[in-house]
Write an enzyme that holds these catalytic residues in place. Sequence first.
Site, mmCIF file in Angstrom:
data_model
loop_
_atom_site.group_PDB
_atom_site.id
_atom_site.type_symbol
_atom_site.label_atom_id
_atom_site.label_comp_id
_atom_site.label_asym_id
_atom_site.label_seq_id
_atom_site.Cartn_x
_atom_site.Cartn_y
_atom_site.Cartn_z
ATOM 1 N N GLY D 147 0.827 -1.193 0.000
ATOM 2 C CA GLY D 147 0.000 0.000 0.000
ATOM 3 C C GLY D 147 0.865 1.248 0.000
ATOM 4 O O GLY D 147 2.053 1.209 0.342
ATOM 5 N N CYS D 148 0.265 2.361 -0.384
ATOM 6 C CA CYS D 148 1.034 3.607 -0.489
ATOM 7 C C CYS D 148 1.442 4.121 0.880
ATOM 8 O O CYS D 148 2.613 4.425 1.114
ATOM 9 C CB CYS D 148 0.249 4.650 -1.281
ATOM 10 S SG CYS D 148 -1.458 4.876 -0.737
#
EC number: 1.2.1.38
Lengths: 343, 343, 343, 343
Positions: D147-148
């Site tokens: 995920g970012c």
Amino acid sequence: MIKASIIGASGYTGIELIRLLLKHPDVEISSIISSSNRDIPIEKTNPQFKKILNLTFKEFDADLIKEADVVFCALPHGVSQEYVKLAYDLGKVVIDLSSDFRYKDLARYSKDYGEHKYTNLISESSYGLCEIYREEIKSSKIIGNPGCYPTSAILGLAPLLKKKLVQKDSIIIDSKSGVSGAGKKSDFAYSFCEVDENFKAYGVAKHRHTSEIEEKCSFLYGETLNISFTPHLLPVKRGILSTIYATLTKNLDKNDLIEIYKQFYKDEFFIRIYEDGLPELKYVTGTNFVDIGLEVDRKTNRVIVISCIDNLIKGAAGQAIQNMNIKFSLNEKTGLVMAGEYF
Amino acid sequence: MIKASIIGASGYTGIELIRLLLKHPDVEISSIISSSNRDIPIEKTNPQFKKILNLTFKEFDADLIKEADVVFCALPHGVSQEYVKLAYDLGKVVIDLSSDFRYKDLARYSKDYGEHKYTNLISESSYGLCEIYREEIKSSKIIGNPGCYPTSAILGLAPLLKKKLVQKDSIIIDSKSGVSGAGKKSDFAYSFCEVDENFKAYGVAKHRHTSEIEEKCSFLYGETLNISFTPHLLPVKRGILSTIYATLTKNLDKNDLIEIYKQFYKDEFFIRIYEDGLPELKYVTGTNFVDIGLEVDRKTNRVIVISCIDNLIKGAAGQAIQNMNIKFSLNEKTGLVMAGEYF
Amino acid sequence: MIKASIIGASGYTGIELIRLLLKHPDVEISSIISSSNRDIPIEKTNPQFKKILNLTFKEFDADLIKEADVVFCALPHGVSQEYVKLAYDLGKVVIDLSSDFRYKDLARYSKDYGEHKYTNLISESSYGLCEIYREEIKSSKIIGNPGCYPTSAILGLAPLLKKKLVQKDSIIIDSKSGVSGAGKKSDFAYSFCEVDENFKAYGVAKHRHTSEIEEKCSFLYGETLNISFTPHLLPVKRGILSTIYATLTKNLDKNDLIEIYKQFYKDEFFIRIYEDGLPELKYVTGTNFVDIGLEVDRKTNRVIVISCIDNLIKGAAGQAIQNMNIKFSLNEKTGLVMAGEYF
Amino acid sequence: MIKASIIGASGYTGIELIRLLLKHPDVEISSIISSSNRDIPIEKTNPQFKKILNLTFKEFDADLIKEADVVFCALPHGVSQEYVKLAYDLGKVVIDLSSDFRYKDLARYSKDYGEHKYTNLISESSYGLCEIYREEIKSSKIIGNPGCYPTSAILGLAPLLKKKLVQKDSIIIDSKSGVSGAGKKSDFAYSFCEVDENFKAYGVAKHRHTSEIEEKCSFLYGETLNISFTPHLLPVKRGILSTIYATLTKNLDKNDLIEIYKQFYKDEFFIRIYEDGLPELKYVTGTNFVDIGLEVDRKTNRVIVISCIDNLIKGAAGQAIQNMNIKFSLNEKTGLVMAGEYF
């Protein structure tokens, strides 16, 4: 009508003071003082005032102060105290928007801002955080209007501190401010191409508002607190959102804390507590409100408080007017009730 | 107190009407009608109204209209005329913010908006461009509040048209609008990642505001005009700036034209003519002003007029209130005098 | 490898040249010259280059020019010609991004920019609008890289002018530019709080790019043209969108004109003609493309052309590299083929 | 040439993958799959690809996967695992950008994302945080791209965790993300008028990235950690800046820690440690870099780490390509070395 004089009237805070005072039914602006713009009509430098305000910036002159009932000083710290002293000596109510009269502990002040020249005036001054220091404000001739970050942080924390609901050294304040907080400047760092689509922290572990926050929070807590405070620069014009973390001393859930906040601020018109959801920056911009919401993180036993203000209004010009209202025994809301534009 | 009901109260224009009416000393909002938000307190959908307005959106009900003195319709065209008819039949002053009552020539209307169902009401209506149609407004029960682009364009051109100072087919209006002009929508085209750092023309040579502009400009000029109008989408929330080009019929310089504009609008509080410099969008956002400046290009004998408004205020909700003031014989400025936030 | 030296390397155009040249497979940057940043590694002033470029700004020194094959001058006009002269005398290919070598008619130049000191070099120079002047560019040692507004305007108009499809005095160019077009400045007018949520026209009827546009358009048309040009400042970092109006001399519809444009630019990789829809600013930002679309307004017999570029790329650094590619007989696309980030 | 197929190619991450893969010298995009855009050329939906990419979106078909060497899945979680399974069964290298293959502890996964249907594939997968899990990635057929937010947080914390330099329960991650992180949506909450000039926290104390961060940080620390994570929405298109707080276990100053970070990441091209100053969002946007700086607050004994990434590149598409490079034994930097546009 209360006659108001504004010294340093051409900066962002000065202009916002003028804009807000124009809506105040009991105030007449008697003079706007700005040496850099002397003899220029305000509608030339700030065309938004065309047909709204027919005044010309003046060079400073003690006579302008003499004819005023209240003097707002919107000048840089250090310079400001000279004019505060002068207005005080003329018997005026002085509301100082610099940091010069925010501190009780001058050692804190000096460390961050240099020597104070009028230490004897400190006892005549009060800290103008209206919701907390209303009684002191009523009896002072000099009001040190709070910093913008401290306003959002202290009001966001006050119920927790006053009731010692959080661990002493657990407080972290992560604040994000719009660009107007830096004041009116030609500084390259605040040019559009630098700020737009950007975001950054600055003054990490050394911003001067930390000491102001610590002094006032320590007072509320009853012990000396060390607080981590990190300001950031948002690519918006105005508003501060502070995300505040603290470890709870008791097993309290969100509803308990909301109830405590509502009770603590039950008589405060300008404080809005969110039972559901959380405040967003735009709900407060353009207003004198402090919007506060919170969540509890069970896993870590931390409370996360979100506290939003408009840095130029509750964080500066609006709170200054609120202080004036207190001082002149007006209804505290006078001239300050408005919904934000939002879009 | 004038009792006001707003139908379609939850859209951008409806919300702006509410925000502005709250500042109006002679108005009480009697009902806010929005079927999509029925029974929801406005502070839940729009937290900026917390502690400011304690009202709940209602489903439409004729009784709500009956208890009002003035009805603002902030609905899509076509739908709007149904409610206008109903309120008119109840004897109310109706200010319609859709395009349904803006046209005198229904052929123009139908071409762009479809058939009109209440053609007999057209003669009862006036075009609510206050500075030009004040007398008609006073004697009408239905006021068709002008479009945002037409307001900026027509007022920017009126002195030139009325005095036939420009060549008939030379007029080009290049307009740039903030995103709120598109209304409250979940449309992907108006999502942040699409609009931010972008700029585009749209509706080129076919935007529906063209016919409204042409009808009113032709009336002022006394001949049928064909006008080029190009709208563009600015990455800002609010405001319209129109750059208007026209070829002069006479040898006039900037000062001559400024004098003509000042004379033409000499009694109009909400029109500000710039003798020096040119208006910028931010000088008018948040206000009901129309700021107008111009330059003459000797080489091409063209005048270039810059006309700025806030699309949600003078281009919608503010002008609607100005129309109400006219209609109820109040001072036209009531509730509408304010300087913009600027920063 | 072609060795490139950049004089004035720390401004916005200089930095963009560096960024783009780093992607060019046949170029090595031999020196970056900036007296104001001398001896400072570029990663200190522009951290985006950390680990990407290990170069230090140098003070100007003729030896740095001697070791280069091509010299890019990204300096203000007037100053630039001194360095162009020097590099020319050293036998270098010089690509000048100032206005000093854009004009053939020095009377036009002098009126807007003051006296030219090296008039004899004009005949050695060509106007670096690649798509129109490719052959002249190949045979010149000095290339005057076009202005950003002129690039968008001239390429948007060229097919119409070359074929005399528009009336001589009917051309109006309404251009909107991002803030980086103003260059790297600490000017208050370009500070975030001034530009954000704002929009304005500037230099109306007197911007210096008008004469550059007129000279080149007149050349294409075969007669002297007077053109109205109005630049505006958009609250975005980069990109120019020009909305161009002209009256058609023939009865042509959109499809006819699209066909003419496609034919005219059929061998031009960097020109993209829109058969459907219209270009938007973000389709070109970050690229060397010129995106062109148009509509015909039957009623007024006007064509409305939309022409978009990235002011720092096709309007400055990218076109400079395209010129270098032409001059060094490389494939013109080398190092310049990329899709924009868009979001 | 490696043949790459992208499933879910029309979302923000899919488009960014395409844009970046076009710069990769060893990759050919064999198919772009999007059922919602099937049979539409990409240049119609995304004109920034005109003349750059001549491909048409396809409906999903196993044959498209068969002809690919690597499959990128840019689909929502839950849906994604179906396609991962299918591509895995066809023997392809699969890089999944959803959360479906990020977790080792499926209890964590299920709590936040619902039941996992292919639990037996978990052991075939690795967590694609390249700098930490390079060896596992090399030997896995399924890579769960991080995920970012977790990318910015874990890489910002890794040296402190690995060496147990911070107290177990002291970690707070205050993250701020651009709007593209929400994906391509017509959601009203992401409309321009909602986001512009606004700022807010969301998912406070319950965002799903918390469990991903906790799993990976616990692994690095060697004990189960509970972490406070607060995401915020910035009014910018792209980029994440995380401000990370943790209490030090030892008496270390800034220089000590900078040295530890530099040592820890000494072979990592995409990690840039700031010895002076702090990273800003714009230094990394448009790049695959992770920029990390820090300060130590003596008074509170906390370290404050600033970690910046581009959420669409290092936080999604860029890291996916970096994983592909690792998996195909290419130089890890291939196709990913670029300086950001900055302005």
